[in-house]
Design an enzyme around this catalytic site. Structure first.
Site, short mmCIF file in Angstrom:
data_model
loop_
_atom_site.label_atom_id
_atom_site.label_comp_id
_atom_site.label_asym_id
_atom_site.label_seq_id
_atom_site.Cartn_x
_atom_site.Cartn_y
_atom_site.Cartn_z
N MET A 30 -40.29 69.23 33.51
CA MET A 30 -38.84 69.10 33.59
C MET A 30 -38.26 70.26 34.41
O MET A 30 -37.06 70.51 34.38
CB MET A 30 -38.22 69.07 32.20
N GLY A 31 -39.13 70.97 35.13
CA GLY A 31 -38.65 72.01 36.05
C GLY A 31 -38.29 73.32 35.36
O GLY A 31 -38.65 73.56 34.21
N TYR A 32 -37.57 74.15 36.09
CA TYR A 32 -37.24 75.54 35.70
C TYR A 32 -38.55 76.28 35.37
O TYR A 32 -38.79 76.73 34.27
CB TYR A 32 -36.25 75.59 34.53
N HIS A 37 -46.03 76.72 33.61
CA HIS A 37 -46.09 75.58 34.54
C HIS A 37 -47.06 75.88 35.69
O HIS A 37 -47.85 75.02 36.08
CB HIS A 37 -44.70 75.31 35.14
N GLN A 61 -35.48 61.30 26.67
CA GLN A 61 -36.17 62.04 25.61
C GLN A 61 -35.25 63.06 24.93
O GLN A 61 -35.69 63.82 24.08
CB GLN A 61 -37.45 62.71 26.13
N GLN A 154 -46.79 66.29 21.64
CA GLN A 154 -46.68 65.50 22.88
C GLN A 154 -48.07 65.19 23.44
O GLN A 154 -48.36 64.07 23.85
CB GLN A 154 -45.87 66.30 23.89
N ARG A 188 -36.69 76.90 27.76
CA ARG A 188 -35.59 77.09 26.80
C ARG A 188 -35.44 78.56 26.36
O ARG A 188 -34.44 78.90 25.74
CB ARG A 188 -35.77 76.18 25.58
P1 AMP Z 1 -41.65 71.10 30.37
O1 AMP Z 1 -41.18 71.36 31.75
O2 AMP Z 1 -41.18 72.12 29.38
O3 AMP Z 1 -41.46 69.67 29.94
O4 AMP Z 1 -43.22 71.32 30.40
C1 AMP Z 1 -44.03 70.69 31.35
C2 AMP Z 1 -45.48 70.88 30.95
O5 AMP Z 1 -45.75 72.28 30.88
C3 AMP Z 1 -45.82 70.30 29.58
O6 AMP Z 1 -47.12 69.75 29.61
C4 AMP Z 1 -45.77 71.52 28.69
O7 AMP Z 1 -46.59 71.41 27.54
C5 AMP Z 1 -46.29 72.57 29.63
N1 AMP Z 1 -45.88 73.91 29.19
C6 AMP Z 1 -44.62 74.35 28.97
N2 AMP Z 1 -44.64 75.63 28.54
C7 AMP Z 1 -45.95 76.00 28.49
C8 AMP Z 1 -46.64 77.18 28.12
N3 AMP Z 1 -45.99 78.27 27.69
N4 AMP Z 1 -47.99 77.19 28.19
C9 AMP Z 1 -48.67 76.10 28.60
N5 AMP Z 1 -48.08 74.95 28.96
C10 AMP Z 1 -46.74 74.89 28.91
#
Ligand code: AMP
Length: 283
Positions: A30-32, A37, A61, A154, A188
């Site tokens: 979802m970026g940022y 990532h 979602q 997830q 977040r």
């Molecule tokens: P999000 O952008 O938060 O939806 O995350 C995208 C992907 O990155 C998802 O598969 C998350 O589980 C993974 N992700 C987010 N934060 C972390 C982290 N601290 N360590 C490992 N994977 C992460």
């Protein structure tokens, strides 16, 4: 790095790769972006010839009271970071192209995996996740897709959906990437006021406390939960959403913890910022 916005153009690119005999690894996001990532992107590069990253803040979602509008976004910065991580394609679709007029199909994974933990306080969340990931798999046609263990439920839901629907995508799990002090990286975390940063550490410290108690012989999920609840609430402005000891695959609650048990936590900080974390308690 190529930037593609339209799903049809993304699929055309994927077909070209297949024709050229190149395998594709997808990292849905979802970026940022943060280091978590980027770490997933580098892992993706080890699993296929080319890496596609999707960047889509998926509206379906988010619940009506959740942070869809406030979710942090910075496309230029994300673009530069993905390029730096060696990504070949950034797929950033518009919601109107992902969910055009008339869209009415939802993928729901069984309630055994989706009703508890985050599903209990976020009804519909995992249907939104499963549907968008299923669509991304169809659009990008990856051989492998990388997901973070940080979003532990997830990952279990995606694994189940991929197996149940014979989607033919290898699901690669990536360990949680943390700040030096233990806080799990998350887009977040930017919501946290400086005064709340310490309280955010209650999650990773609670996992460490559970490991210490388990190493000293404690096996009762009930006693561990009670201890962890008091511990987390000893940090200012924290409210536990859930503390659960569950089987890593079935997500069924464990009464006695063992090597298959994962401790999963969700805590609200300052009434607004909801953080999650998880980890095995016994090696
Ligand atoms: P999000 O952008 O938060 O939806 O995350 C995208 C992907 O990155 C998802 O598969 C998350 O589980 C993974 N992700 C987010 N934060 C972390 C982290 N601290 N360590 C490992 N994977 C992460």
């Amino acid at each position: 790095m190529l930037i593609i916005h339209h799903p049809a153009a993304m699929t055309a690119w994927a077909k070209e790769q297949a024709k050229a005999g190149r395998s594709i690894a997808l990292v849905p996001t979802m970026g940022y972006f943060h280091e978590g990532h980027l770490s997933l992107m580098r892992t993706a590069a080890r699993h296929a010839d080319v890496v596609a990253v999707s960047l889509f803040v998926n509206p379906t979602q988010f619940g009506p009271q959740e942070d869809l509008a406030a979710y942090p976004r910075n496309f230029e910065r994300d673009q530069a970071m993905a390029e730096g991580a060696g990504v070949q394609v950034l797929f950033a679709p518009e919601a109107a192209d992902m969910y055009p007029a008339g869209f009415c199909t939802t993928v729901t994974v069984g309630k055994e995996l989706t009703d508890q933990l985050c599903g209990a306080s976020r009804p519909g969340h995992f249907a939104g996740v499963a549907t968008v990931v299923c669509k991304l798999f169809q659009i990008v046609r990856p051989d492998a897709a990388v997901f973070g263990e940080k979003d532990f439920q997830q990952l279990a839901v995606i694994r189940r959906m991929t197996a149940d629907l014979n989607l033919g995508v290898e699901i690669v799990a990536h360990p949680t990437v943390r700040e030096e002090d233990g806080l799990a990286m998350s887009s977040r975390n930017t919501y946290l006021a400086p005064s709340q940063r310490e309280a955010a550490l209650s999650l990773s410290r609670a996992i460490a406390l559970a490991r210490k108690m388990a190493a000293e012989g404690e096996r009762s999920a009930e006693r561990l939960t009670a201890e962890l609840r008091d511990f987390i609430h000893s940090f200012p402005a924290t409210a536990v959403d859930y503390i659960s000891f569950v089987d890593q695959d079935s997500l069924r609650p464990a009464e006695e913890i063992d090597a298959q048990t994962v401790l999963a936590l969700a805590v609200k900080i300052g009434g607004k910022v909801r953080l999650i974390d998880n980890g095995k308690v016994l090696a």
